[in-house]
Scaffold this motif. Structure first.
Motif, mmCIF file in Angstrom:
data_model
loop_
_atom_site.group_PDB
_atom_site.id
_atom_site.type_symbol
_atom_site.label_atom_id
_atom_site.label_comp_id
_atom_site.label_asym_id
_atom_site.label_seq_id
_atom_site.Cartn_x
_atom_site.Cartn_y
_atom_site.Cartn_z
ATOM 1 N N MET A 1 -63.021 76.172 48.743
ATOM 2 C CA MET A 1 -62.511 77.485 49.173
ATOM 3 C C MET A 1 -63.295 77.969 50.384
ATOM 4 O O MET A 1 -64.508 77.871 50.423
ATOM 5 C CB MET A 1 -62.650 78.489 48.032
ATOM 6 N N THR A 2 -62.587 78.476 51.366
ATOM 7 C CA THR A 2 -63.258 78.978 52.563
ATOM 8 C C THR A 2 -63.944 80.309 52.286
ATOM 9 O O THR A 2 -63.475 81.110 51.485
ATOM 10 C CB THR A 2 -62.264 79.148 53.715
ATOM 11 N N VAL A 3 -65.063 80.521 52.993
ATOM 12 C CA VAL A 3 -65.737 81.820 52.919
ATOM 13 C C VAL A 3 -65.505 82.617 54.193
ATOM 14 O O VAL A 3 -66.065 83.680 54.380
ATOM 15 C CB VAL A 3 -67.253 81.657 52.670
ATOM 16 N N SER A 4 -64.689 82.090 55.107
ATOM 17 C CA SER A 4 -64.422 82.771 56.362
ATOM 18 C C SER A 4 -63.405 83.887 56.157
ATOM 19 O O SER A 4 -62.637 83.898 55.205
ATOM 20 C CB SER A 4 -63.889 81.784 57.394
ATOM 21 N N SER A 5 -63.382 84.816 57.101
ATOM 22 C CA SER A 5 -62.326 85.817 57.113
ATOM 23 C C SER A 5 -61.012 85.144 57.480
ATOM 24 O O SER A 5 -60.988 84.017 57.935
ATOM 25 C CB SER A 5 -62.667 86.898 58.133
ATOM 26 N N ALA A 22 -73.360 78.247 54.071
ATOM 27 C CA ALA A 22 -74.354 79.284 53.770
ATOM 28 C C ALA A 22 -75.486 78.727 52.907
ATOM 29 O O ALA A 22 -76.668 79.027 53.135
ATOM 30 C CB ALA A 22 -73.694 80.471 53.067
ATOM 31 N N ALA A 23 -75.148 77.902 51.928
ATOM 32 C CA ALA A 23 -76.176 77.308 51.077
ATOM 33 C C ALA A 23 -77.060 76.358 51.876
ATOM 34 O O ALA A 23 -78.276 76.286 51.662
ATOM 35 C CB ALA A 23 -75.531 76.577 49.908
ATOM 36 N N ALA A 24 -76.451 75.626 52.813
ATOM 37 C CA ALA A 24 -77.229 74.710 53.653
ATOM 38 C C ALA A 24 -78.219 75.475 54.513
ATOM 39 O O ALA A 24 -79.380 75.068 54.665
ATOM 40 C CB ALA A 24 -76.283 73.884 54.527
ATOM 41 N N VAL A 25 -77.781 76.587 55.074
ATOM 42 C CA VAL A 25 -78.693 77.416 55.877
ATOM 43 C C VAL A 25 -79.786 78.015 54.999
ATOM 44 O O VAL A 25 -80.963 78.066 55.396
ATOM 45 C CB VAL A 25 -77.902 78.519 56.606
ATOM 46 N N ALA A 246 -78.168 72.679 62.790
ATOM 47 C CA ALA A 246 -77.845 71.321 62.342
ATOM 48 C C ALA A 246 -77.341 71.322 60.906
ATOM 49 O O ALA A 246 -76.435 70.549 60.545
ATOM 50 C CB ALA A 246 -79.071 70.428 62.476
ATOM 51 N N ALA A 247 -77.909 72.179 60.068
ATOM 52 C CA ALA A 247 -77.469 72.249 58.673
ATOM 53 C C ALA A 247 -76.010 72.682 58.573
ATOM 54 O O ALA A 247 -75.245 72.162 57.749
ATOM 55 C CB ALA A 247 -78.361 73.221 57.899
ATOM 56 N N ILE A 248 -75.612 73.635 59.418
ATOM 57 C CA ILE A 248 -74.204 74.044 59.446
ATOM 58 C C ILE A 248 -73.334 72.868 59.863
ATOM 59 O O ILE A 248 -72.285 72.596 59.261
ATOM 60 C CB ILE A 248 -74.012 75.233 60.404
ATOM 61 N N GLY A 249 -73.777 72.136 60.894
ATOM 62 C CA GLY A 249 -73.006 70.996 61.365
ATOM 63 C C GLY A 249 -72.848 69.913 60.314
ATOM 64 O O GLY A 249 -71.770 69.313 60.173
ATOM 65 N N LEU A 250 -73.910 69.638 59.563
ATOM 66 C CA LEU A 250 -73.822 68.635 58.498
ATOM 67 C C LEU A 250 -72.814 69.042 57.431
ATOM 68 O O LEU A 250 -72.031 68.207 56.950
ATOM 69 C CB LEU A 250 -75.203 68.427 57.878
#
Length: 377
Positions: A1-5, A22-25, A246-250
């Motif tokens: 599920m997306t967390v984006s608006s 978010a969890a990765a960050v 980088a975490a977001i990218g992964l």
């Protein structure tokens, strides 16, 4: 599920998050490795594996990728770089940052990209590099003239900011032998929040770019931790990609198969919905091989159509005003008839992964009304 608006048609482009970012960050924040870190290097390894290339070098932005790649290719003062005027101004600014100057090339009206013939026509004795822009995600094949470019010592540095995941034949962009630059900005096919990547052609280019991104320092962060000094071999910049980005990218890369499928499906939905409309020409991105970044049309009376759609809260845009007509780049202006005509006609329709088929139907219906209204005024 997306967390984006879910901005729908009220946004021309919008980031799309899958829920793990978010969890990765949060893990990076808890670790304290905010800057360049092992996570950045893991991102490099996974991008290289995804593309099927030996190496990938992460940097702070797509513009940083272009600047670093051009410097690694030996571009500098006294050189010219052939580049289409139809691109975001960042491409031109990266050229100027090396001390070189742009030599603007015209485009194929059907694709908004340069062709091998147009590249060859734009070359001059001072040309040191060619920067084809993979506009909208469409891959460009310069293989027919690659031998001639190599013979003249002219580097090909691909601006693939729009084209992460796109293919040339069976190979992904980045695996075709060019020095390739990606952008992972907020609205790109894969986002890091902000970031970029260079796919080097040789280990020497990789080493050069890694030194450039760390202020000319030759040792890695881990190597510097075990010594009382470090060595600076030459010019450098603060172009590192943070562990946070980088975490977001992964996290995004884990879902790229879904991204690829969704963006192609949306583009094909637009294509089918637009087909009955008179006075609309869809810009072909070769969506069977590309991962589309834009959905663009060409229309007469573009500015009127733009205003009509905006008045209906449909977030159309223009990508991009031609650079050779910009005041900052006026010194290198030359006649580019196809670019100038396209610049007066192109319109970017809302295109992002939050869109539904119902949204697209609303955009196309409003577009038909806007074209009629523009013709009546």
């Amino acid at each position: 599920m997306t967390v984006s608006s879910k901005p729908g048609i009220a946004r021309n482009a919008s980031p799309y998050l899958y829920g793990q970012e978010a969890a990765a960050v949060a893990r990076i924040l808890a670790s304290g490795q905010y800057g360049h870190s092992d996570v950045t290097e893991e991102f490099e390894r996974q991008i290289a594996a995804f593309l099927g290339v030996p190496d990938a070098v992460a940097v702070a932005s797509g513009t940083a990728a272009l600047h670093s790649a051009l410097l690694a290719a030996g571009v500098g003062p006294g050189h010219e770089v052939v580049v289409p005027s139809m691109t975001f101004c960042a491409t031109v600014q990266a050229i100027l940052a090396t001390g070189a100057t742009p030599r603007f090339a015209d485009i194929d009206p059907a694709t908004l990209c340069v062709s091998d013939q147009l590249v060859m026509e734009a070359l001059s004795p001072a040309t040191a590099a060619v920067v084809p822009v993979l506009f909208g995600g469409r891959a460009i094949d310069l293989s027919a003239v690659q031998g001639e470019l190599d013979a003249r010592g002219i580097a090909v540095v691909e601006d693939a900011a729009h084209a992460f995941g796109s293919r040339t034949g069976t190979r992904r962009v980045g695996a075709t032998g060019a020095l390739t630059c990606f952008s992972f900005g907020p609205i790109k096919n894969l986002t890091c929040g902000q970031g970029g990547m260079v796919i080097p052609r040789t280990p020497q280019e990789a080493d050069t770019i890694r030194r450039l991104r760390l202020l000319g320092v030759t040792q890695s962060q881990n190597e510097r931790a075990n010594t009382t000094t470090y060595r600076v071999d030459g010019f450098g910049l603060r172009y590192q990609l943070s562990g946070i980005n980088a975490a977001i990218g992964l996290a995004q890369l884990d879902h790229f198969t879904t991204t690829e499928h969704t963006r192609r499906s949306l583009w094909h939905t637009y294509r089918d919905a637009l087909a009955p409309l008179d006075g609309v020409r869809l810009v072909d991105v070769d969506a069977d091989h590309a991962v589309p970044h834009l959905c663009q049309i060409r229309v007469a009376r573009r500015d009127r159509v733009f205003a009509e759609l905006r008045s209906r809260n449909i977030a159309v845009g223009v990508h991009y005003p031609p650079n050779h007509l910009q005041p900052a780049f006026a010194a290198w202006r030359r006649p580019l008839p196809a670019t100038e005509q396209a610049g007066a006609q192109i319109l970017s329709l809302p295109f992002h992964q939050h869109l539904t088929e119902k949204d697209i139907d609303r955009v196309v219906a409003a577009l038909g009304q806007a074209i009629k209204s523009a013709g009546d005024t």
